[in-house]
Design an enzyme around this catalytic site. Structure first.
Site, PDB file in Angstrom:
ATOM      1  N   HIS A 213      29.190  14.114  40.547  1.00  0.00           N
ATOM      2  CA  HIS A 213      30.032  15.268  40.907  1.00  0.00           C
ATOM      3  C   HIS A 213      29.529  16.472  40.119  1.00  0.00           C
ATOM      4  O   HIS A 213      30.000  16.775  39.033  1.00  0.00           O
ATOM      5  CB  HIS A 213      31.494  14.939  40.579  1.00  0.00           C
ATOM      6  CG  HIS A 213      32.478  15.976  41.041  1.00  0.00           C
ATOM      7  ND1 HIS A 213      33.810  15.701  41.258  1.00  0.00           N
ATOM      8  CD2 HIS A 213      32.330  17.297  41.321  1.00  0.00           C
ATOM      9  CE1 HIS A 213      34.428  16.799  41.640  1.00  0.00           C
ATOM     10  NE2 HIS A 213      33.557  17.788  41.680  1.00  0.00           N
TER      11      HIS A 213
ATOM     12  N   HIS B 232      28.330  20.450  41.223  1.00  0.00           N
ATOM     13  CA  HIS B 232      28.034  21.497  42.216  1.00  0.00           C
ATOM     14  C   HIS B 232      26.841  22.249  41.658  1.00  0.00           C
ATOM     15  O   HIS B 232      26.947  22.871  40.588  1.00  0.00           O
ATOM     16  CB  HIS B 232      29.225  22.440  42.371  1.00  0.00           C
ATOM     17  CG  HIS B 232      30.469  21.734  42.814  1.00  0.00           C
ATOM     18  ND1 HIS B 232      30.868  21.690  44.127  1.00  0.00           N
ATOM     19  CD2 HIS B 232      31.386  21.017  42.119  1.00  0.00           C
ATOM     20  CE1 HIS B 232      31.988  20.995  44.219  1.00  0.00           C
ATOM     21  NE2 HIS B 232      32.320  20.567  43.015  1.00  0.00           N
TER      22      HIS B 232
ATOM     23  N   HIS C 167      36.658  16.323  47.925  1.00  0.00           N
ATOM     24  CA  HIS C 167      37.554  16.661  46.830  1.00  0.00           C
ATOM     25  C   HIS C 167      38.987  16.419  47.329  1.00  0.00           C
ATOM     26  O   HIS C 167      39.348  16.882  48.421  1.00  0.00           O
ATOM     27  CB  HIS C 167      37.419  18.130  46.460  1.00  0.00           C
ATOM     28  CG  HIS C 167      36.209  18.464  45.650  1.00  0.00           C
ATOM     29  ND1 HIS C 167      34.943  18.140  46.033  1.00  0.00           N
ATOM     30  CD2 HIS C 167      36.088  19.089  44.446  1.00  0.00           C
ATOM     31  CE1 HIS C 167      34.086  18.568  45.109  1.00  0.00           C
ATOM     32  NE2 HIS C 167      34.757  19.142  44.127  1.00  0.00           N
TER      33      HIS C 167
ATOM     34  N   GLU D  79      42.857  17.022  43.165  1.00  0.00           N
ATOM     35  CA  GLU D  79      42.532  17.817  41.970  1.00  0.00           C
ATOM     36  C   GLU D  79      43.756  18.703  41.712  1.00  0.00           C
ATOM     37  O   GLU D  79      44.494  18.476  40.759  1.00  0.00           O
ATOM     38  CB  GLU D  79      41.273  18.656  42.217  1.00  0.00           C
ATOM     39  CG  GLU D  79      40.875  19.572  41.058  1.00  0.00           C
ATOM     40  CD  GLU D  79      39.698  20.513  41.402  1.00  0.00           C
ATOM     41  OE1 GLU D  79      39.402  20.694  42.596  1.00  0.00           O
ATOM     42  OE2 GLU D  79      39.098  21.067  40.452  1.00  0.00           O
TER      43      GLU D  79
ATOM     44  N   ASP E 190      31.092  18.571  37.087  1.00  0.00           N
ATOM     45  CA  ASP E 190      31.640  19.493  38.093  1.00  0.00           C
ATOM     46  C   ASP E 190      30.841  20.802  38.147  1.00  0.00           C
ATOM     47  O   ASP E 190      29.982  20.946  39.017  1.00  0.00           O
ATOM     48  CB  ASP E 190      33.125  19.763  37.821  1.00  0.00           C
ATOM     49  CG  ASP E 190      33.906  20.177  39.055  1.00  0.00           C
ATOM     50  OD1 ASP E 190      33.334  20.173  40.150  1.00  0.00           O
ATOM     51  OD2 ASP E 190      35.106  20.499  38.925  1.00  0.00           O
ATOM     52  N   ASP E 191      31.142  21.736  37.256  1.00  0.00           N
ATOM     53  CA  ASP E 191      30.457  23.040  37.222  1.00  0.00           C
ATOM     54  C   ASP E 191      30.128  23.351  35.765  1.00  0.00           C
ATOM     55  O   ASP E 191      30.797  24.166  35.117  1.00  0.00           O
ATOM     56  CB  ASP E 191      31.388  24.123  37.795  1.00  0.00           C
ATOM     57  CG  ASP E 191      31.754  23.834  39.238  1.00  0.00           C
ATOM     58  OD1 ASP E 191      30.908  24.060  40.124  1.00  0.00           O
ATOM     59  OD2 ASP E 191      32.876  23.343  39.470  1.00  0.00           O
TER      60      ASP E 191
HETATM   61  N1  ADE Z   1      33.634  24.041  44.031  1.00  0.00           N
HETATM   62  C1  ADE Z   1      33.025  24.011  42.835  1.00  0.00           C
HETATM   63  N2  ADE Z   1      33.785  23.367  41.951  1.00  0.00           N
HETATM   64  C2  ADE Z   1      34.904  22.973  42.592  1.00  0.00           C
HETATM   65  C3  ADE Z   1      36.056  22.251  42.223  1.00  0.00           C
HETATM   66  N3  ADE Z   1      36.254  21.812  40.977  1.00  0.00           N
HETATM   67  N4  ADE Z   1      36.999  22.040  43.152  1.00  0.00           N
HETATM   68  C4  ADE Z   1      36.834  22.498  44.380  1.00  0.00           C
HETATM   69  N5  ADE Z   1      35.770  23.169  44.794  1.00  0.00           N
HETATM   70  C5  ADE Z   1      34.808  23.402  43.899  1.00  0.00           C
HETATM   71 ZN    ZN Z   2      34.007  19.691  42.239  1.00  0.00          ZN
END
Ligand code: ADE
Ligand code: ZN
Length: 354
Positions: free
Chosen positions: A27, A29, A207, A210, A288-289
């Site tokens: 996971h 992005h 997703h 969350e 994630d990011d």
């Molecule tokens: N796009 C990038 N990170 C995300 C996240 N945590 N939830 C939904 N969309 C995303």
């Molecule tokens: Zn994500």
């Protein structure tokens, strides 16, 4: 199944063990790996104007209150990506960082609609990312694949058009996912495009859970037929759903630092990762990011284990092994990585390591 004497592993060896163990990241992005320094370098290279004067000012803006507040700045950051080389450079920077964290398998999400909306050719997006994946394998020994994500705040027609536009590159991505603003955009909005992707033999993830309710996890399973749930942490609000996810071993790609930055939990000490594992769920740890949430996969492991005393060697092994089992790699690849993981844990035992 290996029998490792987890209780015999000295607690002080755990941080080093988690840091050096081979791991899968499921996971991530890739646009969320774009560090401020690279954003500014690409902005200059491409003549794109940014709303912030320098790296420090941009970083200072990374104070999020929820998912949407993050997405607004994340899409603005991605605006510097225009050419095939930009996508390669972004992914390559991630792979170098991932190699340092002993990632041996990476499944990268990418958001083509973020780029095609700015007039970027989808072939440039997929081409640059794919070239970086190939080089990750040849130069770093990382097995890497791409998962094309649809933006759920846009229409299903737009998602269908994106999938069709990507079909000339069908052999360059292994699956589709669903990301962006969760609340108000339930999985069922994308039933037809996921059915089409399924018919094409693509892997399916989404997703869910969350910020959205457990019902979104259920509809991702029932209507989209996803194989993994991204995040999914809100499943614990529904015991029948937990029982179902545990029975099917449906993986959850959990992202602890993200959950804190986006205020899904107030602090890491309150994260439900130990409870997810205790419920028998196939939870994994991911970033994630990472450029926006304060760390890559090893930072996620280190901070989470430091904050949660209930997480020890047994849970560390389970999370790492789940990552391999939940991946879309071949059975032979998975078995080889799990053997390496077992060897790393065996080597941490006092009688073996001295
Ligand atoms: N796009 C990038 N990170 C995300 C996240 N945590 N939830 C939904 N969309 C995303
Ligand atoms: Zn994500």
């Amino acid at each position: 199944m290996t029998s490792i004497a987890f209780d015999a592993i000295p607690r002080d060896r755990l941080p080093g063990l988690l840091r050096d163990a081979p791991k899968a990241e499921l996971h991530i992005h890739i646009e969320g790996s774009l560090e401020p320094e690279l954003i500014f370098r690409l902005a200059q290279r491409n003549g794109v104007a940014l709303a912030y004067p320098d790296v420090a000012a941009l970083r200072a803006a990374y104070a999020f209150t929820d998912l949407q507040s993050f997405l607004d700045i994340y899409y603005a950051g991605a605006s510097v990506l225009l050419h095939e080389q930009d996508f390669f450079d972004m992914a390559w920077a991630y792979f170098e960082r991932a190699a340092a964290d002993h990632v041996v398998r990476a499944e990268l999400f990418f958001d083509p609609q973020t780029h095609t909306a700015r007039g970027v050719d989808i072939g440039a997006v997929v081409g640059g990312l794919h070239r970086a994946c190939e080089q990750a394998q040849s130069a770093l020994g990382i097995s890497a694949s791409l998962i094309l994500c649809f933006l759920r705040h846009l229409s299903e027609e737009a998602a269908l058009a994106t999938l069709e536009a990507a079909l000339p590159y069908r052999d360059r991505f292994i699956g589709v996912g669903l990301d962006s603003s969760e609340r108000g955009h339930p999985p069922e909005k994308f039933a037809r495009v996921f059915a089409r992707a399924r018919a094409l033999g693509l892997h399916l993830v989404a997703h869910a859970g969350e910020e959205g309710p457990p019902a979104y996890i259920e509809s991702a399973l029932d209507i989209l037929h996803v194989e993994r749930i991204d995040h999914g942490v809100r499943c614990l609000e529904s015991p029948p759903l937990v029982a179902r996810l545990a029975a099917l071993r449906t993986p959850l790609t959990v992202c602890p630092l993200s959950n804190i930055k986006l205020r899904v939990f107030n602090s890491l000490g309150e994260h439900n990762l130990p409870a997810l594992l205790a419920a028998g769920l196939c939870a994994t740890v991911n970033s994630d990011d990472p450029a926006y949430f304060g760390g890559y996969i090893n930072d996620n492991f280190a901070a989470t284990f430091a904050a949660l005393p209930a997480l020890g060697p047994r849970q560390g092994y389970a999370l790492l092994r789940n990552g391999f089992e939940a991946s879309f790699a071949t059975p032979a690849e998975k078995a080889a990585w799990i053997s390496r993981l077992d060897a790393a844990f065996q080597a941490a035992l006092p009688d073996v390591a001295g």
